[in-house]
Scaffold this active site. Structure first.
Site, mmCIF file in Angstrom:
data_model
loop_
_atom_site.group_PDB
_atom_site.id
_atom_site.type_symbol
_atom_site.label_atom_id
_atom_site.label_comp_id
_atom_site.label_asym_id
_atom_site.label_seq_id
_atom_site.Cartn_x
_atom_site.Cartn_y
_atom_site.Cartn_z
ATOM 1 C CD GLU A 20 -34.937 -100.378 60.019
ATOM 2 O OE1 GLU A 20 -36.066 -100.693 60.294
ATOM 3 O OE2 GLU A 20 -34.327 -99.938 60.544
ATOM 4 N NE ARG B 6 -42.176 -94.981 64.078
ATOM 5 C CZ ARG B 6 -41.575 -96.200 63.931
ATOM 6 N NH1 ARG B 6 -40.344 -96.175 63.502
ATOM 7 N NH2 ARG B 6 -42.357 -97.361 63.452
#
Length: 426
Positions: free
Chosen positions: A348, A261
Site C-alpha cells: 500500500e 502515528r
C-alpha cells in the site's frame, strides 16, 4: 457520526449495513435511547409550561383570597421545581449515552463495496505498468538503502524504533519526491496548497473521526493537543462548523506535512526498514463537495494519486477495499499498491476514501443549497497523494542497480540539482 433520525426511520436497513461490516445489530438500542431522550424533552416542556401556568393561577387565587387553592397550586409548583431539574439531568445523561453509542459505530459501506473479512477479500479493479525485469536479484530497501544515506541506527539511537535519519542525497531525494507531488497536485489537479498546523485540538481529531476510537494510535502533548496522524485532520477540519456557499464547492486542498502515528495496532509489522515509521511525511489530498458529486470526486482523487506513480514509472494496482478492511470513517475506499521488487510484492502506498457526510455531521459542516434555499451536510474525501517515505522505498527498489546505486527517476531530475544517481557512501 450517524443521523439518529435516519436510523429511527430505517432501522432494518441500518442493521443490514452494520452486518455487512461484520457488526451486531444496534438500531433497537439506539432508537430506544433516542425515544427515552425525546420523551424526557417532551416531559420537561410540558412541566415547564404547567409551571408557568400554575404560577399565574397562584396570583389569581391570591387576588381572590382563595388561600386553599393558592396553597395547593404552590405545592404543585414546588413539586415541579424539584422534578424538572431531575428530568433535565436524566435527559442530558441519556443524550450523552446516545452520543457515545453513535460515535463508535463506523460509517456504513456504499452499496458497491464488497463484503469480506480482511485484505484477502479486497478486489483488484485495475493495474498499471509492468514490473522491471532485473538481470540480478533485486534487494529490499532495508538492505540497500543504509549505504545510500538511510541511517536506521542513528534514528533509533536518537528516538527509538521506527525512526530514521536521512543523509545527503537520500535526504534530497526524499525532499524532491514531496515537492514533485505538491507541484503535480496543485498545477495539474487543482488542489490548493496549504501549510496547516501539525498540532490540533480534540475537536479537529473528533470531527475527522480519529477520536474517541483511535486515541491510542496518536501522540498527545502535555498541553492536550494531538500531533496529527495525517494532514487530513487539519485540512478537513479547516471547514469545521462552517456554512459554505454552494458556489465555493468543490474545495480541493493539499498539504505536505509531517505525520505522527504510534502504530499501536502494528506491533511486529514492518519492523525493518522505512515503510512503517512513527514520523513520516505525506502529501495529503482533501475534497469537500456536494453529496451528488462525491462519487465522481472519489474517482478523480484516486486518479490524481495514481498520476504520481505513473510519472515515476512505478507499477501499481488499484484495489476496492472490502468491508472488513475499510477504515472506520470510510463508506468506500480505493487503495493503490506499488510494486516492490525487493519484496516481490505489492504494498500500500495510497488510500483514498469517500466518507460521505460522516465527518461533516461530526464537524457540523453544511452548505447552502442555492436552488432550494436550504442547507445540507457536505461530503468529505481524503487520500494520500502520496506517502513520501513509501514512495522513496518504491523508487529505491525499482531503480536499483547491481552495483548498489539507485538511478534518479526522470520526473525528479529537475528537483535534484544535477544529481542523476545515488551512489553508495564510502
Amino acid at each position: 457520526m450517524h443521523d439518529i433520525r435516519l436510523i429511527r426511520e430505517n432501522p432494518d436497513a441500518f442493521d443490514t449495513a452494520l452486518a455487512k461490516r461484520g457488526l451486531a445489530p444496534a438500531a433497537a438500542e439506539l432508537v430506544s435511547l433516542d425515544e427515552r431522550r425525546r420523551a424526557l424533552i417532551t416531559e420537561a416542556q410540558i412541566g415547564q409550561a404547567r409551571r408557568n401556568e400554575v404560577s399565574k393561577a397562584i396570583g389569581a387565587a391570591k387576588a381572590q383570597k382563595d388561600d386553599a387553592t393558592a396553597s395547593a397550586l404552590m405545592a404543585e409548583v414546588a413539586a415541579l421545581k424539584e422534578r424538572l431539574p431531575a428530568i433535565e439531568a436524566e435527559e442530558k445523561d441519556v443524550a450523552v449515552k446516545l452520543k457515545a453509542a453513535l460515535e463508535i459505530i463506523p460509517n456504513l459501506p456504499a452499496d458497491d463495496v464488497p463484503g469480506g473479512a480482511g485484505e484477502e477479500d479486497n478486489v483488484e479493479v485495475a493495474r498499471w505498468g509492468t514490473p522491471r525485469a532485473f538481470d540480478f536479484t533485486p534487494r529490499e530497501h532495508a538492505d540497500l538503502a543504509p549505504a545510500l544515506g538511510m541511517d536506521f541506527e542513528t534514528g533509533a539511537r536518537l528516538s527509538g524504533a521506527r525512526f530514521t535519519f536521512l543523509r545527503g542525497d537520500m535526504a534530497r531525494l526524499h525532499r524532491a519526491l514531496g515537492q514533485f507531488m505538491l507541484d503535480v497536485q496543485t498545477r495539474e489537479h487543482g488542489y490548493e496548497e496549504c501549510n496547516p498546523p501539525v498540532l490540533v485540538r480534540d475537536e479537529a481529531m473528533y470531527g475527522t473521526d480519529k477520536l474517541p476510537k483511535f486515541a491510542e494510535d496518536s501522540f498527545r502533548t502535555t498541553d492536550d493537543r494531538f500531533l496529527i496522524p495525517t494532514s487530513e485532520v487539519s485540512l478537513t477540519a479547516s471547514v469545521m462548523g462552517e456554512l459554505l456557499d454552494e458556489s465555493a464547492l468543490p474545495l480541493r486542498l493539499t498539504a505536505l506535512t509531517l505525520c505522527f502515528r504510534s502504530e499501536a495496532g502494528a506491533a511486529g509489522r514492518d519492523t525493518r526498514g522505512f515503510i512503517r515509521q512513527h514520523q513520516f511525511e505525506k502529501c495529503e489530498l482533501v475534497s469537500v463537495v456536494r453529496p451528488e458529486d462525491s462519487e465522481a470526486e472519489h474517482e478523480r482523487m484516486t486518479r490524481a494519486a495514481g498520476t504520481i506513480l505513473e510519472r515515476l514509472d512505478l507499477p501499481y494496482r488499484k484495489l476496492l477495499l472490502c468491508t472488513g478492511d475499510m477504515g472506520f470513517g470510510a463508506r468506500k475506499t480505493y487503495d493503490l499498491e506499488v510494486w516492490l521488487p525487493g519484496q516481490g510484492a505489492f504494498r500500500e502506498i495510497s488510500s483514498c476514501s469517500n466518507t460521505g457526510a460522516f465527518q461533516a455531521r461530526r464537524m457540523n459542516t453544511r452548505y447552502r443549497v442555492a436552488a432550494e434555499k436550504t442547507t445540507e451536510f457536505v461530503h468529505t474525501l481524503n487520500g494520500s497523494g502520496l506517502a513520501v517515505g513509501r514512495t522513496l522505498v518504491a523508487v529505491i527498489e525499482n531503480y536499483q542497480n547491481a552495483d548498489g546505486s539507485v538511478t534518479v527517476p526522470n520526473a525528479l531530475l529537475p528537483y535534484m540539482g544535477g544529481i542523476h544517481r545515488l551512489e553508495p557512501r564510502r
